[in-house]
Motif scaffolding. Sequence first.
Motif, PDB file in Angstrom:
ATOM      1  N   ARG A 115      10.507  43.950   3.193  1.00 13.47           N
ATOM      2  CA  ARG A 115      11.726  44.029   2.392  1.00 13.47           C
ATOM      3  C   ARG A 115      11.628  45.164   1.377  1.00 13.47           C
ATOM      4  N   ASP A 165      20.183  46.380   8.815  1.00 16.32           N
ATOM      5  CA  ASP A 165      19.012  45.505   8.935  1.00 16.32           C
ATOM      6  C   ASP A 165      17.819  46.264   9.492  1.00 16.32           C
ATOM      7  N   HIS A 166      16.654  46.011   8.911  1.00  9.07           N
ATOM      8  CA  HIS A 166      15.366  46.530   9.370  1.00  9.07           C
ATOM      9  C   HIS A 166      15.146  48.004   9.015  1.00  9.07           C
ATOM     10  N   HIS A 270      22.999  43.165  12.623  1.00  8.15           N
ATOM     11  CA  HIS A 270      22.481  41.829  12.249  1.00  8.15           C
ATOM     12  C   HIS A 270      21.509  41.375  13.332  1.00  8.15           C
TER      13      HIS A 270
END
Length: 270
Positions: A115, A165-166, A270
């Motif tokens: 994160r 995301d990621h 997502h």
Amino acid sequence: MTHATLAPDPVRLLDMTGKKGLIVGIANEHSLAWAAARNCHAARADLALTYLNDKARPFVEPLARSVGAAILLPCDVARDSQLEAVFGSIADTWGRLDFLVHAIAWAPAADLHGRLTDCSAEGFVQAMQVSCHSFIRMAKLAEPLMHRGGSLTTLSFLGAEKMVDHYNVMGPVKAALEASVRYLAHELGPKGIRVNVISAGAVKTRAASGIEHFDELIHETETKSPLRRSVTADEVGRAALLLASDHTTAITGEVLHVDAGFHIDGMIFH
């Protein structure tokens, strides 16, 4: 005269004969930087290429030979002397530079896969140094060699504009890169030096393999972009050629999306 005879010849339209260009970031034949080099060579530009280290050299050297690169040198931007050596060689060999394509990005694996909230200060600095500040350094070194103006181009991704995301720490790092493009365009514009960024869609490259769930990014692009497909490295390479050419002399400070239109729908992975 028929309509066919009026059709422009794309090779002649983008004739880069005599143009001298540096392309940084080739890792192998799948690299976006290589796609840029291949297209610029096809348009008859003279090229200088770099490779990261001795491990990468065997993959890049045959590519450099295939395009007749006048200069091939190591360039780890974390080592100041190597970058200066590249520009010194260009000054000695050509005495000038017409265009630059910067296609490098890196972050420590732990910070890239974790994160943003948990990103280490050291990892953030390293990612910013390699992925963003290196472009600023190259602009400074290129400036005195661009006597007749020129073009500086770097590569970004939709994660600089939207949460993807990621993509994690690379999101804010690429956002900083895009902001740097605007400031560099402002500062170097009076000298006729244009600065732009290509926001490339998801393309399977060695660098992209470091992003978790990358296949999902490809799937999202193929199913949700207006063109209902992903993009190819060659399409990104042609965009780099276009920005390096005299056909874009009034374009600077721009983010050019080469992503099959995916960015316009505001979709978030997502």
